[in-house]
Design a protein around this motif. Structure first.
Motif, PDB file in Angstrom:
ATOM      1  N   LEU A   1       0.830  -1.199   0.000  1.00 45.17           N
ATOM      2  CA  LEU A   1       0.000   0.000   0.000  1.00 45.17           C
ATOM      3  C   LEU A   1       0.871   1.258   0.000  1.00 45.17           C
ATOM      4  O   LEU A   1       0.621   2.197  -0.772  1.00 45.17           O
ATOM      5  CB  LEU A   1      -0.924   0.000   1.210  1.00 45.17           C
ATOM      6  CG  LEU A   1      -1.911   1.165   1.305  1.00 45.17           C
ATOM      7  CD1 LEU A   1      -2.872   1.159   0.113  1.00 45.17           C
ATOM      8  CD2 LEU A   1      -2.704   1.099   2.608  1.00 45.17           C
ATOM      9  N   LEU A   2       1.896   1.287   0.847  1.00 49.32           N
ATOM     10  CA  LEU A   2       2.802   2.435   0.880  1.00 49.32           C
ATOM     11  C   LEU A   2       3.524   2.600  -0.451  1.00 49.32           C
ATOM     12  O   LEU A   2       3.668   3.716  -0.965  1.00 49.32           O
ATOM     13  CB  LEU A   2       3.815   2.260   2.009  1.00 49.32           C
ATOM     14  CG  LEU A   2       3.257   2.281   3.433  1.00 49.32           C
ATOM     15  CD1 LEU A   2       4.358   1.921   4.435  1.00 49.32           C
ATOM     16  CD2 LEU A   2       2.641   3.632   3.761  1.00 49.32           C
ATOM     17  N   PHE A   3       3.986   1.485  -1.013  1.00 48.52           N
ATOM     18  CA  PHE A   3       4.704   1.525  -2.279  1.00 48.52           C
ATOM     19  C   PHE A   3       3.812   2.015  -3.412  1.00 48.52           C
ATOM     20  O   PHE A   3       4.234   2.817  -4.250  1.00 48.52           O
ATOM     21  CB  PHE A   3       5.255   0.135  -2.606  1.00 48.52           C
ATOM     22  CG  PHE A   3       5.852   0.032  -3.978  1.00 48.52           C
ATOM     23  CD1 PHE A   3       7.047   0.692  -4.281  1.00 48.52           C
ATOM     24  CD2 PHE A   3       5.237  -0.712  -4.968  1.00 48.52           C
ATOM     25  CE1 PHE A   3       7.606   0.595  -5.552  1.00 48.52           C
ATOM     26  CE2 PHE A   3       5.782  -0.812  -6.233  1.00 48.52           C
ATOM     27  CZ  PHE A   3       6.980  -0.153  -6.533  1.00 48.52           C
TER      28      PHE A   3
ATOM     29  N   LEU B   1      11.979  -4.085  -3.828  1.00 49.98           N
ATOM     30  CA  LEU B   1      11.293  -4.550  -2.619  1.00 49.98           C
ATOM     31  C   LEU B   1       9.782  -4.390  -2.761  1.00 49.98           C
ATOM     32  O   LEU B   1       9.015  -5.290  -2.401  1.00 49.98           O
ATOM     33  CB  LEU B   1      11.792  -3.766  -1.405  1.00 49.98           C
ATOM     34  CG  LEU B   1      11.109  -4.088  -0.064  1.00 49.98           C
ATOM     35  CD1 LEU B   1      11.352  -5.540   0.318  1.00 49.98           C
ATOM     36  CD2 LEU B   1      11.621  -3.160   1.037  1.00 49.98           C
ATOM     37  N   GLY B   2       9.346  -3.232  -3.292  1.00 52.86           N
ATOM     38  CA  GLY B   2       7.919  -2.987  -3.460  1.00 52.86           C
ATOM     39  C   GLY B   2       7.274  -3.950  -4.431  1.00 52.86           C
ATOM     40  O   GLY B   2       6.162  -4.454  -4.186  1.00 52.86           O
TER      41      GLY B   2
ATOM     42  N   TRP C   1       3.265   5.745  -3.284  1.00 56.21           N
ATOM     43  CA  TRP C   1       4.481   6.432  -3.726  1.00 56.21           C
ATOM     44  C   TRP C   1       4.673   6.314  -5.232  1.00 56.21           C
ATOM     45  O   TRP C   1       4.986   7.287  -5.910  1.00 56.21           O
ATOM     46  CB  TRP C   1       5.685   5.853  -2.972  1.00 56.21           C
ATOM     47  CG  TRP C   1       6.987   6.507  -3.335  1.00 56.21           C
ATOM     48  CD1 TRP C   1       7.287   7.851  -3.265  1.00 56.21           C
ATOM     49  CD2 TRP C   1       8.172   5.863  -3.802  1.00 56.21           C
ATOM     50  NE1 TRP C   1       8.586   8.071  -3.663  1.00 56.21           N
ATOM     51  CE2 TRP C   1       9.154   6.867  -3.993  1.00 56.21           C
ATOM     52  CE3 TRP C   1       8.510   4.532  -4.061  1.00 56.21           C
ATOM     53  CZ2 TRP C   1      10.442   6.576  -4.443  1.00 56.21           C
ATOM     54  CZ3 TRP C   1       9.784   4.237  -4.496  1.00 56.21           C
ATOM     55  CH2 TRP C   1      10.724   5.256  -4.690  1.00 56.21           C
ATOM     56  N   HIS C   2       4.470   5.118  -5.749  1.00 56.93           N
ATOM     57  CA  HIS C   2       4.648   4.869  -7.180  1.00 56.93           C
ATOM     58  C   HIS C   2       3.648   5.673  -8.019  1.00 56.93           C
ATOM     59  O   HIS C   2       4.002   6.235  -9.049  1.00 56.93           O
ATOM     60  CB  HIS C   2       4.488   3.379  -7.461  1.00 56.93           C
ATOM     61  CG  HIS C   2       4.620   3.019  -8.909  1.00 56.93           C
ATOM     62  ND1 HIS C   2       5.713   3.372  -9.669  1.00 56.93           N
ATOM     63  CD2 HIS C   2       3.779   2.338  -9.743  1.00 56.93           C
ATOM     64  CE1 HIS C   2       5.559   2.916 -10.911  1.00 56.93           C
ATOM     65  NE2 HIS C   2       4.392   2.300 -10.969  1.00 56.93           N
ATOM     66  N   VAL C   3       2.402   5.718  -7.567  1.00 53.82           N
ATOM     67  CA  VAL C   3       1.390   6.500  -8.284  1.00 53.82           C
ATOM     68  C   VAL C   3       1.761   7.979  -8.292  1.00 53.82           C
ATOM     69  O   VAL C   3       1.617   8.670  -9.310  1.00 53.82           O
ATOM     70  CB  VAL C   3      -0.009   6.291  -7.654  1.00 53.82           C
ATOM     71  CG1 VAL C   3      -1.018   7.297  -8.203  1.00 53.82           C
ATOM     72  CG2 VAL C   3      -0.492   4.875  -7.920  1.00 53.82           C
TER      73      VAL C   3
END
Length: 215
Positions: free
Chosen positions: A107-109, A150-151, A112-114
């Protein structure tokens, strides 16, 4: 009523993790894998994708909103869950724990990616070549590349292990033999899709990728 609502929410959360969120993850990895064939191949795929009619509407209602619900309700499940690893230490208990850990990491990744890609593309009106160059610039930083790897692995594990749980909870793999076979099948999916994702990231980071864009 509360139990019925909870049952419905968990079923919806489970279903959305497969359709459309899970399917989107696999499609996204497959599309990014074209980067391993060169910058031109990746740009061509992005141009095709961006040419789909009503793409923004499809993204909002079939990707972003289901993903938002799955992620937020997933956090609620994480804080409600009681892990049994310390008491039993069985393989499935560890998978249970890792499913929740990778859910939070994913969810955090994703947020951030979006922000780093989809929102920046919209705000700056990037074309496909500029998106490709943005990805190269991002993952050329070793720290960012490590976070992305990692994400991706966390997201693919969450999907693969979640599919195993989905088949059990929806009564598709009922017996121990079916569940053992399902374990190996989804372990294979995890390895394959992770390979697609990591290979794509390494291709984006390759200096040759940027050189192809400059030609």
């Amino acid at each position: 009523m509360n139990m019925q609502r909870s049952f419905f929410n968990r079923r919806l959360h489970s279903l959305l993790g497969v359709i459309p969120v899970g399917f989107f993850l696999v499609e996204h990895m497959l599309m990014n894998y074209y980067a391993t064939k060169g910058a031109g191949a990746f740009v061509e795929q992005v141009e095709w994708l961006w040419g789909i009619p009503f793409l923004l509407v499809l993204e909002i209602f079939f990707i972003f909103l289901p993903l938002l619900y799955h992620g937020i309700y997933g956090l609620y499940i994480v804080f409600q869950a009681k892990n049994n690893v310390g008491n039993f230490g069985t393989f499935r208990n560890y998978m249970f724990m890792l499913q929740r850990v990778t859910g939070v990491l994913t969810l955090l990744f994703v947020f951030w990616h979006v922000w780093e890609t989809r929102i920046q593309v919209a705000l700056n009106d990037y074309n496909p070549e500029q998106l490709a160059n943005l990805m190269h610039t991002l993952v050329s930083n070793p720290v960012v590349l490590g976070i992305y790897i990692l994400g991706v692995i966390a997201a693919v594990f969450h999907f693969s292990n979640g599919m195993w749980a989905f088949l059990v909870s929806w009564g598709i793999t009922v017996g121990p033999r079916a569940q053992r076979i399902s374990t190996w099948v989804w372990a294979g999916v995890f390895v394959l899709v992770s390979y697609l994702g990591v290979s794509s990231l390494l291709a984006f980071a390759d200096p040759a990728f940027a050189q192809q864009l400059a030609q």
